[in-house]
Design a protein around this motif. Structure first.
Motif, PDB file in Angstrom:
ATOM      1  N   PRO A 126      10.808   5.493  -4.021  1.00 54.34           N
ATOM      2  CA  PRO A 126       9.558   6.892  -4.279  1.00 54.34           C
ATOM      3  C   PRO A 126       9.500   6.708  -5.801  1.00 54.34           C
ATOM      4  N   ARG A 160       1.092  -1.278  -0.170  1.00 49.57           N
ATOM      5  CA  ARG A 160       0.032  -0.106  -0.329  1.00 49.57           C
ATOM      6  C   ARG A 160       0.874   1.342  -0.275  1.00 49.57           C
ATOM      7  N   GLU A 161       0.364   2.551  -0.126  1.00 45.06           N
ATOM      8  CA  GLU A 161       0.842   3.623  -0.181  1.00 45.06           C
ATOM      9  C   GLU A 161       1.406   4.049   1.369  1.00 45.06           C
ATOM     10  N   GLY A 162       2.364   4.781   1.608  1.00 43.34           N
ATOM     11  CA  GLY A 162       2.535   4.992   2.576  1.00 43.34           C
ATOM     12  C   GLY A 162       3.922   4.091   3.035  1.00 43.34           C
ATOM     13  N   TRP A 163       4.321   3.211   2.656  1.00 44.49           N
ATOM     14  CA  TRP A 163       5.539   2.379   3.056  1.00 44.49           C
ATOM     15  C   TRP A 163       6.618   2.786   2.771  1.00 44.49           C
ATOM     16  N   LYS A 164       7.531   3.436   3.993  1.00 43.13           N
ATOM     17  CA  LYS A 164       8.693   3.312   3.625  1.00 43.13           C
ATOM     18  C   LYS A 164       9.628   2.856   4.156  1.00 43.13           C
ATOM     19  N   LYS A 193       5.659   3.102  -9.253  1.00 41.66           N
ATOM     20  CA  LYS A 193       4.554   2.877  -9.152  1.00 41.66           C
ATOM     21  C   LYS A 193       5.031   1.088  -9.161  1.00 41.66           C
TER      22      LYS A 193
END
Length: 463
Positions: A439, A298-302, A442
């Protein structure tokens, strides 16, 4: 009745256990049906031997029919039939308590005279019991001869199959020996390539070290030059230094070698297992598909750490755990720049001298992207190598005893890394991690390949 039994024994063939048909007598004194003796001599274990006493007659030809014995058989058969009919309580009709003298051809049952007069059998075809029995025995004799011919044919086919099996055994053994020879040649050539590449790498490192030493010497000498001379040569010196230092990555960072092992992926396909993922992930950054065959970040994973083994909370576990045997599965990572695959086991024995420690352990293969290059790393393990391009499909082979874990580049048909030996003491669970994402890039899902999937020509066009 005893006399009747003795008389019957004298006119019965020892092979078919029926009344003699064209009886013949051989030199040892035993008699048989002519067809029975002929069949016995064709398929028997000892050619021309007597089926009863196993003596071999001097004349190895079928004797002529014993007319006297044939006539005795006919008379004795009629006498036995009459004696049986006159015997007390012999074959009586249950309903009328009368002798069963007729045979109903339609219902295929013996009946008495009163039964034949009833409406039940009035329109049926009837015949005397003696005639019906004689016809039945002829049919049985004919069937027996027919079955004997089939048995003889089956015996011939079995003999042919046995000869064929011996021949095929020799052919197949030769082909496997040839395959072993080819594999030994491939192994020898592969090891030679490894040695040549190792020598080439050592030569590059030695040459790079010599270049660095020469540069250091040149820099040291330049530092003692007069100011004007130093400034006149500094541009070239700095350019040369930059060029030497830019070659560091190629000289120092190892590149993963690609060694094709013929037939390995095809052989491992025999151990493919159907794996599904635990649908509920413990991580808020992962989503498992409805069919439990893929997982997506998901988005937000760094990435917050340089050590992938510390991101265990972002793994997805398989629903299956293995405690024995051999298993193989393939994972499609085409749409992922970074990923982690491996196994987890609750307890692992590690030998340290005479002591054995227990701990929770994971064995991982990680793909990391740095700028334009891809790197494969293992944890634990010493692999930290650059690869020529992204790996599209990874094969994972697990063997519980002896503990072995191997990773393969399926499309390239090459080995990536092997963990061995691992002393498993508990079930082993596959784990999956589709990230961390990068970053601006996709990422797609990490997908378990179907058990019945096969690589075709289009798969290689993507290499």
């Amino acid at each position: 009745m005893e006399k009747l039994q003795e008389l019957q024994n004298e006119i019965i063939c020892a092979i078919c256990r029926g009344y003699f048909s064209e009886p013949v007598t051989i030199t040892c004194g035993h008699s048989f049906c002519r067809a029975c003796l002929s069949w016995s001599w064709r398929v028997g274990p000892t050619a021309f031997s007597c089926p009863e006493c196993r003596q071999v007659p001097q004349v190895r030809e079928l004797p002529v029919v014993n007319d006297c014995l044939a006539q005795l058989t006919d008379l004795s058969r009629e006498l036995c039939s009459l004696l049986l009919q006159s015997a007390e309580g012999q074959r009586q009709c249950v309903r009328h308590k009368k002798a069963l003298k007729l045979f109903c051809e339609d219902d295929q049952i013996p009946i008495c005279v009163r039964c034949s007069q009833s409406p039940e059998h009035g329109a049926h075809k009837l015949s005397p019991v003696e005639e019906a029995a004689h016809n039945c025995k002829k049919k049985l004799q004919h069937l027996w001869n027919h079955v004997g011919k089939h048995l003889e044919e089956a015996q011939k086919l079995l003999t042919q199959e046995e000869r064929s099996a011996v021949d095929w055994d020799w052919v197949i053994t030769g082909e496997y020996n040839r395959l072993h020879h080819f594999l030994m040649e491939e192994e020898s050539q592969c090891l030679e390539r490894m040695r040549q590449e190792e020598r080439a790498r050592q030569d590059r490192l030695s040459q790079h070290m010599q270049t660095l030493q020469d540069l250091m010497q040149e820099l040291q000498e330049a530092g003692h030059q007069p100011n004007v001379e130093l400034l006149q040569e500094v541009k070239q010196l700095l350019g040369r230094s930059g060029s030497v230092l830019s070659q560091r990555a190629k000289a120092i960072i190892p590149e993963l070698r690609e060694y094709h092992i013929p037939g390995m992926i095809e052989m491992l396909s025999h151990f493919k297992v159907d794996i599904t993922m635990v649908p509920t992930s413990v991580s808020p950054f992962l989503t498992v598909s409805e069919d439990k065959k893929s997982v997506k970040a998901r988005e937000g994973w760094k990435l917050e750490t340089k050590h992938p083994e510390d991101t265990v909370c972002h793994y997805v576990f398989a629903e299956q755990a293995f405690s024995s045997g051999r298993q193989y599965w393939e994972v499609d990572v085409t749409q992922l720049p970074q990923w982690i695959l491996g196994i987890h086991t609750p307890y692992l024995r590690r030998k340290r001298g005479r002591n054995v420690d227990s701990c929770t352990s994971t064995f991982l293969l990680c793909c990391v992207k740095k700028e334009e290059d891809y790197y494969l790393q293992t944890h634990p393990g010493s692999l930290d190598h650059r690869v020529k391009g992204p790996v599209l499909r990874v094969g994972v082979y697990l063997e519980h005893n002896p503990g072995t874990l191997v990773f393969y580049n399926v499309l390239q048909r090459t080995l990536i890394y092997r963990f061995y030996p691992i002393l498993f003491t508990a079930p082993v669970t596959p784990i999956f991690c589709p990230g961390p994402p990068l970053p601006g890039i996709k990422s797609g899902p990490m997908t378990l390949c179907p058990v019945d999937s096969h690589l075709c020509a289009c798969c290689y066009s993507r290499l």
